[in-house]
Write an enzyme that holds these catalytic residues in place. Structure first.
Site, PDB file in Angstrom:
ATOM      1  N   GLY A 171       0.741  -1.132   0.002  1.00  0.00           N
ATOM      2  CA  GLY A 171       0.115   0.015   0.108  1.00  0.00           C
ATOM      3  C   GLY A 171       0.737   1.338  -0.150  1.00  0.00           C
ATOM      4  O   GLY A 171       0.226   2.488  -0.195  1.00  0.00           O
ATOM      5  N   CYS A 223     -11.765   1.180 -29.701  1.00  0.00           N
ATOM      6  CA  CYS A 223     -13.012   1.654 -29.853  1.00  0.00           C
ATOM      7  C   CYS A 223     -13.596   1.934 -28.594  1.00  0.00           C
ATOM      8  O   CYS A 223     -14.693   1.272 -28.218  1.00  0.00           O
ATOM      9  CB  CYS A 223     -13.761   0.712 -30.682  1.00  0.00           C
ATOM     10  N   GLU A 224     -13.195   2.872 -27.777  1.00  0.00           N
ATOM     11  CA  GLU A 224     -13.786   3.199 -26.528  1.00  0.00           C
ATOM     12  C   GLU A 224     -13.391   4.560 -26.330  1.00  0.00           C
ATOM     13  O   GLU A 224     -12.211   5.082 -26.422  1.00  0.00           O
ATOM     14  CB  GLU A 224     -13.268   2.536 -25.265  1.00  0.00           C
ATOM     15  N   TYR A 277       1.211  -2.443 -12.140  1.00  0.00           N
ATOM     16  CA  TYR A 277      -0.245  -2.568 -12.509  1.00  0.00           C
ATOM     17  C   TYR A 277      -0.308  -1.799 -13.843  1.00  0.00           C
ATOM     18  O   TYR A 277      -1.180  -1.403 -14.382  1.00  0.00           O
ATOM     19  CB  TYR A 277      -1.140  -1.825 -11.469  1.00  0.00           C
ATOM     20  N   ARG A 279      -4.564   1.801 -16.303  1.00  0.00           N
ATOM     21  CA  ARG A 279      -4.848   2.742 -14.977  1.00  0.00           C
ATOM     22  C   ARG A 279      -5.572   4.002 -15.293  1.00  0.00           C
ATOM     23  O   ARG A 279      -6.337   4.512 -14.673  1.00  0.00           O
ATOM     24  CB  ARG A 279      -3.463   3.110 -14.289  1.00  0.00           C
ATOM     25  N   TYR A 332      -9.092   4.090 -13.452  1.00  0.00           N
ATOM     26  CA  TYR A 332      -9.122   5.016 -12.266  1.00  0.00           C
ATOM     27  C   TYR A 332      -9.016   6.470 -12.384  1.00  0.00           C
ATOM     28  O   TYR A 332      -8.861   7.231 -11.388  1.00  0.00           O
ATOM     29  CB  TYR A 332      -7.946   4.586 -11.230  1.00  0.00           C
TER      30      TYR A 332
HETATM   31  N1  LLP Z   1      -1.083  -7.083  -0.465  1.00  0.00           N
HETATM   32  C1  LLP Z   1      -2.737  -7.316  -0.749  1.00  0.00           C
HETATM   33  C2  LLP Z   1      -3.301  -8.119  -0.127  1.00  0.00           C
HETATM   34  C3  LLP Z   1      -3.159  -6.466  -1.602  1.00  0.00           C
HETATM   35  O1  LLP Z   1      -4.337  -6.470  -2.125  1.00  0.00           O
HETATM   36  C4  LLP Z   1      -2.304  -5.630  -2.535  1.00  0.00           C
HETATM   37  C5  LLP Z   1      -2.812  -4.703  -3.650  1.00  0.00           C
HETATM   38  C6  LLP Z   1      -0.717  -5.336  -2.264  1.00  0.00           C
HETATM   39  C7  LLP Z   1      -0.382  -6.252  -1.189  1.00  0.00           C
HETATM   40  C8  LLP Z   1       0.179  -4.482  -2.895  1.00  0.00           C
HETATM   41  O2  LLP Z   1      -0.267  -3.404  -2.851  1.00  0.00           O
HETATM   42  P1  LLP Z   1       0.722  -2.084  -3.355  1.00  0.00           P
HETATM   43  O3  LLP Z   1       2.070  -2.015  -2.449  1.00  0.00           O
HETATM   44  O4  LLP Z   1       1.057  -2.442  -4.804  1.00  0.00           O
HETATM   45  O5  LLP Z   1      -0.259  -0.898  -3.485  1.00  0.00           O
HETATM   46  N2  LLP Z   1      -4.583  -1.931  -9.567  1.00  0.00           N
HETATM   47  C9  LLP Z   1      -4.420  -0.854  -8.855  1.00  0.00           C
HETATM   48  C10 LLP Z   1      -3.957  -1.450  -7.394  1.00  0.00           C
HETATM   49  C11 LLP Z   1      -4.422  -2.622  -6.894  1.00  0.00           C
HETATM   50  C12 LLP Z   1      -3.957  -3.078  -5.671  1.00  0.00           C
HETATM   51  C13 LLP Z   1      -4.590  -4.373  -5.172  1.00  0.00           C
HETATM   52  N3  LLP Z   1      -4.127  -4.926  -4.032  1.00  0.00           N
HETATM   53  C14 LLP Z   1      -3.870   0.268  -9.331  1.00  0.00           C
HETATM   54  O6  LLP Z   1      -3.339   0.308 -10.791  1.00  0.00           O
HETATM   55  O7  LLP Z   1      -3.667   1.548  -8.800  1.00  0.00           O
END
Ligand code: LLP
Length: 401
Positions: free
Chosen positions: A224, A326-327, A355, A297, A301
Site C-alpha cells: 500500500g 474503440c472506446e 499494474y 490505469r 481509475y
Molecule cells: N497485499 C495485498 C493483499 C493487496 O491486495 C495488494 C494490492 C498489495 C499487497 C500490494 O499493494 P501495493 O503495495 O502495490 O499498493 N490496480 C491498482 C492497484 C490494486 C492493488 C490491489 N492490491 C492500481 O493500478 O492502482
C-alpha cells in the site's frame, strides 16, 4: 536512455524497467526495518514478469501471491516455497490444494468458510495447513475507493472479533496451525498514519491471542505504500517503520510486508509512438500506438501518469493522448500540454512499472507488448512481443471439427 534506438530495435509500444532502481527501492525498504526481523513478500500482481521475480529472489524477497497462477510463476522464477504466502478473497478449492501441495509458508484466510474448506482439504491430504488471518481493522486508508480495502464496507478480511474466534478454532484443529496475522488497508497510501492506526489495532489482537497461547510469528502489514506519480510526497520510510515498530513493542514477531507499487512503479516506463494528430472541432488529440489494453490505469481509475514527448521543441498546447481502441474511455492522459507532434515521435509514459503490463489484455485483439529491462546500462528483452498466432493458439484446436 536511447529511446530511438530501442524503438528501432524492438518496435513500439513497449515497457522498460530499470532493474537498478527496483533493487534500490527494495534495499531502502528493507533497511528501514533493520531494527527488527522482517521479510518482504513482493506483491506479484503489481508486475509478475519472471525476470523481475528473479531479480527480487536475488535480494532475498519472498512473494505475496493471490492466485495459484502467481504461486506457479514465483516457483518457476526460483522462489523457495517457504518464502511464498497466498492471499485473496476468493481462493478456490483447487488453489488451496495446490498451495498445500507446494508447502508454502502460509495461507492468508479471508473468511470462516474458507478456513473450513482449507481444514477439510488439509484433512483429506493428511497435512497441517499453516494459516494467517486477514483482519479488516475498519480504518480509512484515504485513497481511491477502488483500491481502498480496510473498511468494513469493503469485501476484504474479517473483523477483529470474528478473527479471534477463527484463531481459537484453528488452534484446536489438528489440521490448521495459526502462524500469522495480516492486514492490508489499501493501495497508493500517502498518509501512513492510517497504516499505523491499523497496526496498533492488530497488535492488540496479537497480544490477546498470546494470552490464549496462540503464538503469532508473522505480523504482516500488507502493501500500500504510495509513490509519486505527479507531485505527491512519498511517505518517509523511517517514520513509516518507526510507527509500525512502536506498535509492536513487547511482541516477538517478524514484520511481513507486501509492497508492490513501491518497488516497481517508478522503475517502469511505457513507450509508445505517435500515429496521428487530429482535431475534432477545437479539441486536439494525439493518437498513439499504445492504448488502454496496454495501460489501463488512466481509463479505469482516472490515474495520472506523467507524459514526456521525446525531443519536444515546438510550442506546447493542450491535448488528450489517446489510443486506437474503440472506446471513448481509451486514453493515456487528458488535458496535457504537449508540443506539436508528428507520426513516429516517441511518447514516454512515466511511472508505469506497477499494474501496467500485469493489467494489460488483448482487447480489440491487439498483441500484448514486449517488456525490456535495463540493468547496469545494458538493455535486454524480458518478454517478447506477442504474435497473432500466439493470440489464437488456444482456440485453434476448436476449429478442427
Ligand atoms: N497485499 C495485498 C493483499 C493487496 O491486495 C495488494 C494490492 C498489495 C499487497 C500490494 O499493494 P501495493 O503495495 O502495490 O499498493 N490496480 C491498482 C492497484 C490494486 C492493488 C490491489 N492490491 C492500481 O493500478 O492502482
Amino acid at each position: 536512455m536511447d529511446y530511438l534506438k530501442l524503438a528501432k530495435d524492438y518496435n513500439t509500444p513497449f515497457y522498460i524497467y530499470d532493474f537498478d532502481k527496483i533493487k534500490e527501492r527494495f534495499i531502502m525498504l528493507k533497511d528501514a526495518f533493520k531494527a527488527r526481523k522482517s521479510q518482504i513478500f513482493y506483491a506479484v500482481k503489481a508486475n509478475s514478469n519472471l525476470s523481475i521475480l528473479k531479480l527480487l529472489i536475488s535480494l532475498d524477497s519472498g512473494f505475496d501471491c493471490v492466485s495459484a497462477g502467481e504461486i506457479y510463476r514465483a516457483l518457476k522464477a526460483g522462489a523457495k516455497n517457504y518464502k511464498i504466502i497466498f492471499s485473496g478473497v476468493g481462493k478456490s478449492a483447487d488453489e488451496l490444494k495446490y498451495a498445500l501441495d507446494q508447502n508454502i509458508l502460509y495461507i492468508n484466510l479471508e473468511s470462516q468458510e474458507e478456513m473450513l474448506l482449507l481444514e477439510q482439504i488439509a484433512k483429506e491430504n493428511q497435512k497441517v495447513a499453516r494459516i494467517s488471518i486477514r483482519v479488516n481493522p475498519n480504518v480509512d486508508a484515504k485513497t481511491h475507493p477502488y483500491i481502498s480495502t480496510g473498511l468494513h464496507e469493503n469485501k476484504f478480511g474479517v473483523d477483529i472479533e470474528s478473527a479471534k474466534k477463527m484463531y481459537i478454532y484453528a488452534k484446536n484443529s489438528q489440521f490448521l496451525e495459526p502462524v500469522g496475522v495480516h492486514f492490508h488497508i489499501g493501495s497508493q497510501i500517502l498518509d501512513i498514519s492510517s497504516i499505523h492506526e491499523a497496526s496498533i489495532i492488530v497488535a492488540k489482537l496479537v497480544k490477546e491471542l498470546l494470552a490464549l497461547k496462540i503464538n503469532i510469528k508473522f505480523f504482516d502489514i500488507g502493501g500500500g505504500l504510495g509513490v509519486c506519480y505527479k507531485d505527491e510526497q512519498e511517505p518517509n520510510l523511517y517514520e513509516f517503520a518507526q510507527g509500525i515498530l512502536a506498535s509492536l513493542q513487547g511482541l516477538d514477531v517478524c514484520v511481513g510486508m507486501e509492497p508492490g507499487r513501491f518497488l516497481v512503479a517508478n522503475a517502469g516506463e511505457f513507450v509508445t509512438k505517435v500515429l496521428y494528430e487530429k482535431f475534432n472541432d477545437k479539441k486536439r488529440f494525439v493518437v498513439v500506438d499504445g492504448a488502454m489494453n496496454d495501460l489501463l490505469r488512466p481509463s479505469l481509475y482516472g490515474a495520472y501518469h506523467e507524459i514526456k514527448l521525446l525531443n519536444e521543441d515546438s510550442e506546447k498546447s493542450l491535448c488528450d493522448i489517446v489510443g486506437g481502441i474503440c472506446e471513448s474511455g481509451d486514453f493515456l492522459a487528458k488535458d496535457r500540454m504537449l508540443g506539436k507532434t508528428k507520426a513516429g515521435d516517441l511518447v514516454i509514459v512515466k511511472s508505469a512499472g506497477a499494474y501496467g503490463f500485469s493489467m494489460s489484455s488483448n482487447y480489440n485483439s491487439r498483441n500484448r507488448v514486449c517488456e525490456l529491462a535495463c540493468e547496469n546500462g545494458k538493455v535486454k528483452m524480458i518478454r517478447k512481443r506477442e504474435s497473432y498466432e500466439e493470440q489464437i493458439a488456444l482456440e485453434l484446436e476448436c476449429l478442427k471439427d
